[in-house]
Design a protein around this motif. Structure first.
Motif, PDB file in Angstrom:
ATOM      1  N   THR A   1      42.870   1.464  16.929  1.00 16.24           N
ATOM      2  CA  THR A   1      44.267   1.039  16.931  1.00 16.24           C
ATOM      3  C   THR A   1      45.145   2.137  17.510  1.00 16.24           C
ATOM      4  N   VAL A   2      45.981   1.753  18.455  1.00 16.88           N
ATOM      5  CA  VAL A   2      46.951   2.658  19.074  1.00 16.88           C
ATOM      6  C   VAL A   2      48.338   2.117  18.783  1.00 16.88           C
ATOM      7  N   GLN A   3      49.176   2.924  18.106  1.00 13.10           N
ATOM      8  CA  GLN A   3      50.546   2.516  17.803  1.00 13.10           C
ATOM      9  C   GLN A   3      51.517   3.471  18.462  1.00 13.10           C
ATOM     10  N   VAL A   4      52.535   2.904  19.142  1.00 15.55           N
ATOM     11  CA  VAL A   4      53.520   3.724  19.857  1.00 15.55           C
ATOM     12  C   VAL A   4      54.939   3.498  19.351  1.00 15.55           C
ATOM     13  N   LEU A   5      55.217   2.375  18.710  1.00 17.31           N
ATOM     14  CA  LEU A   5      56.546   2.039  18.222  1.00 17.31           C
ATOM     15  C   LEU A   5      56.445   1.423  16.831  1.00 17.31           C
ATOM     16  N   THR A   6      57.553   1.397  16.123  1.00 18.55           N
ATOM     17  CA  THR A   6      57.582   0.718  14.835  1.00 18.55           C
ATOM     18  C   THR A   6      57.841  -0.770  14.990  1.00 18.55           C
ATOM     19  N   GLU A   7      58.351  -1.183  16.156  1.00 16.33           N
ATOM     20  CA  GLU A   7      58.573  -2.597  16.442  1.00 16.33           C
ATOM     21  C   GLU A   7      58.607  -2.789  17.944  1.00 16.33           C
ATOM     22  N   GLY A   8      58.367  -4.030  18.390  1.00 17.20           N
ATOM     23  CA  GLY A   8      58.386  -4.316  19.810  1.00 17.20           C
ATOM     24  C   GLY A   8      59.792  -4.241  20.382  1.00 17.20           C
TER      25      GLY A   8
ATOM     26  N   ILE B   1      59.505   4.529  30.017  1.00 16.53           N
ATOM     27  CA  ILE B   1      59.894   5.551  29.035  1.00 16.53           C
ATOM     28  C   ILE B   1      58.866   5.600  27.911  1.00 16.53           C
ATOM     29  N   VAL B   2      58.550   4.433  27.364  1.00 15.93           N
ATOM     30  CA  VAL B   2      57.570   4.338  26.278  1.00 15.93           C
ATOM     31  C   VAL B   2      56.192   4.028  26.869  1.00 15.93           C
ATOM     32  N   PRO B   3      55.200   4.853  26.652  1.00 13.22           N
ATOM     33  CA  PRO B   3      53.850   4.556  27.170  1.00 13.22           C
ATOM     34  C   PRO B   3      53.298   3.287  26.521  1.00 13.22           C
ATOM     35  N   SER B   4      52.641   2.488  27.300  1.00 16.89           N
ATOM     36  CA  SER B   4      52.028   1.270  26.788  1.00 16.89           C
ATOM     37  C   SER B   4      50.863   1.604  25.857  1.00 16.89           C
TER      38      SER B   4
END
Length: 471
Positions: free
Chosen positions: A213-220, A229-232
């Motif tokens: 699991t890879v998480q980058v944000l707390t919400e979409g 700006i935000v890596p996928s």
């Protein structure tokens, strides 16, 4: 044993009794515990066991004792003991739990819809591995009908093999005094290279499974606003998989996932490739224009049996395409299945694999590899001369051709455990899962004639084993 008489009896029993019972078994949607969280309350596993129990009782096997064992929180186990002449023991094995139904069944077919077509019984679980108990009992009856002496026989039929056989060791420990020390183990949960001869499994790969699991944000967030700006999370997951696998060749990169393949196994793969030819890859339902990873048939066999491989078998965090909006998703989860060479120890691989995927995550993303489970593979001990000769004789008697040997790409956790417990035992690992039989996938089928021939081969081996022990 009169093989002609045995063949007639076995064929008749399959046609009039076993196949109708297997059809009822296929209709039961008894998925393995990992895929059915309600198995304890919906009674489906118990229903399958009760069907098998009732059928065995109806056979009235002389000298037999049948029992269904249950323990709190554990799947049931069917135990069949048949008295023999002498104290030596043969242990036989199969399972009754099934993989999920999956999508993609051809029109007119379905996971829980038994259909006989072109000599094949379609439906989930008939070949993997519902037939095993019925074939075992039919083989015993073929011997008893002719007054042929056999060893004491202990048959274990479990209900969580497709979930890694988590309850099996408990029951084997519990039953240790009754099992004794078998001199021969017969497992009917493996494959065959074709339907024209008896195939003995020489090795099995291990497996490690887990969720990356890879998480980058707390919400979409809006992809037009965040992309660049935000890596996928999906791109980061791809980067992590590239640590494990060469994206161009599919070769797994860490040296600790590789072993030196014994020269006799290489030669065995070469002989199998010569026998099977292009069917090694043409048996798979490739889309038009698709080709295998190499044209070298021996290398394909070695890839399938002695090399580590990666499959991504599931995902979470991505909506279906028809429901996907312009949103940069907060997370991506991938189910990884890493097949291991037969001689690698799964528990040694797990911490290394976890560290490889989790350490130093790109962009500081939150990365976890959890839900990890694994089972080591198995490399068969060398067959005793009498057993190798017997397997070949059995194949010629019932199939009309010599026996063959090959490694299998899948896992049977039971084998590694038994190999450790009974290091002096001989092993015959075989089965009916041949080309396009597609266990775990759509259109799974049991090749009926092969199942009949295999039943006869089991009877033949049981007779010769007893004769060998009496010497």
């Amino acid at each position: 044993m009169n093989t002609d008489a045995a063949r007639r009896q076995i064929d008749q029993q399959w046609d009039t009794d076993i196949i109708p019972t297997l059809e009822r078994y296929i209709e039961i949607p008894n998925q393995s515990p990992d895929y059915d969280p309600e198995w304890r309350t919906n009674g489906l596993l118990q229903q399958a066991v009760e069907l098998a129990r009732a059928w065995v009782e109806k056979q009235h096997l002389p000298g037999s004792r049948l029992e269904v064992l249950t323990a709190e929180g554990r799947t049931p186990m069917l135990l069949l003991e048949v008295e023999g002449d002498g104290e030596d023991t043969v242990l036989l094995y199969g399972h009754l739990d099934k993989q999920p139904p999956t999508e993609g069944w051809e029109e007119g077919l379905g996971a829980y819809q038994p259909v006989i077509r072109d000599g094949k019984l379609y439906g989930r679980g008939g070949a993997d591995d519902g037939y095993a108990l019925f074939a075992t009992v039919s083989a015993i009856q073929a011997l008893q009908a002719q007054g042929v002496k056999h060893s004491r026989l202990v048959t274990l039929i479990e209900c969580c093999e497709e979930s890694g056989s988590g309850d099996l060791e408990y029951y084997v420990d519990l039953l240790a005094p009754r099992i004794g020390t078998p001199g021969l183990v017969i497992c009917l949960d493996s494959g065959c290279g074709n339907y024209e001869q008896l195939w003995s499994t020489a090795s099995l790969r291990g497996v490690v499974m887990g969720n990356l699991t890879v998480q980058v944000l707390t919400e979409g967030v809006h992809s037009g606003d965040a992309s660049g700006i935000v890596p996928s999370s999906f791109r980061i997951a791809r980067q992590l998989l590239n640590r494990l696998e060469d994206p161009d060749t599919g070769e797994l990169l860490p040296e600790w996932l590789k072993v030196e393949i014994p020269s006799y196994r290489v030669e065995e793969a070469r002989r199998t490739a010569q026998i099977l030819g292009d069917t090694i890859h043409t048996s798979f339902p490739f889309v038009p224009g698709m080709r295998p990873v190499t044209s070298d048939l021996t290398e394909l066999m070695l890839n399938r049996t002695w090399r580590s491989t990666l499959s991504v078998t599931g995902q979470a965090g991505m909506p279906d395409v028809e429901h996907a909006g312009n949103v940069l998703r907060p997370r991506t989860s991938l189910k990884l299945s890493v097949r291991l060479p037969p001689t690698l120890i799964a528990e040694d691989v797990v911490p290394r694999l976890k560290a490889l995927l989790e350490e130093n995550p790109p962009y500081g993303a939150r990365v976890t590899f959890d839900g990890v489970d694994g089972a080591s593979g198995w490399d068969a001990p060398e067959l005793a001369p009498w057993l190798r000769a017997t397997v070949d004789e059995a194949s010629r008697a019932f199939f009309g051709r010599e026996a063959c040997y090959m490694g299998e790409g899948g896992s049977i956790p039971f084998m590694g455990m038994l190999g450790e417990r009974f290091p002096e035992a001989q092993f015959l690992i075989t089965g009916v899962l041949g080309p396009q039989s597609n266990a775990h996938g759509p259109n799974e089928f049991l090749h009926i004639q092969t199942a009949k021939h295999l039943t006869g081969c089991v009877a033949y081996v049981l007779e010769r084993y007893h004769a060998e022990r009496k010497g």
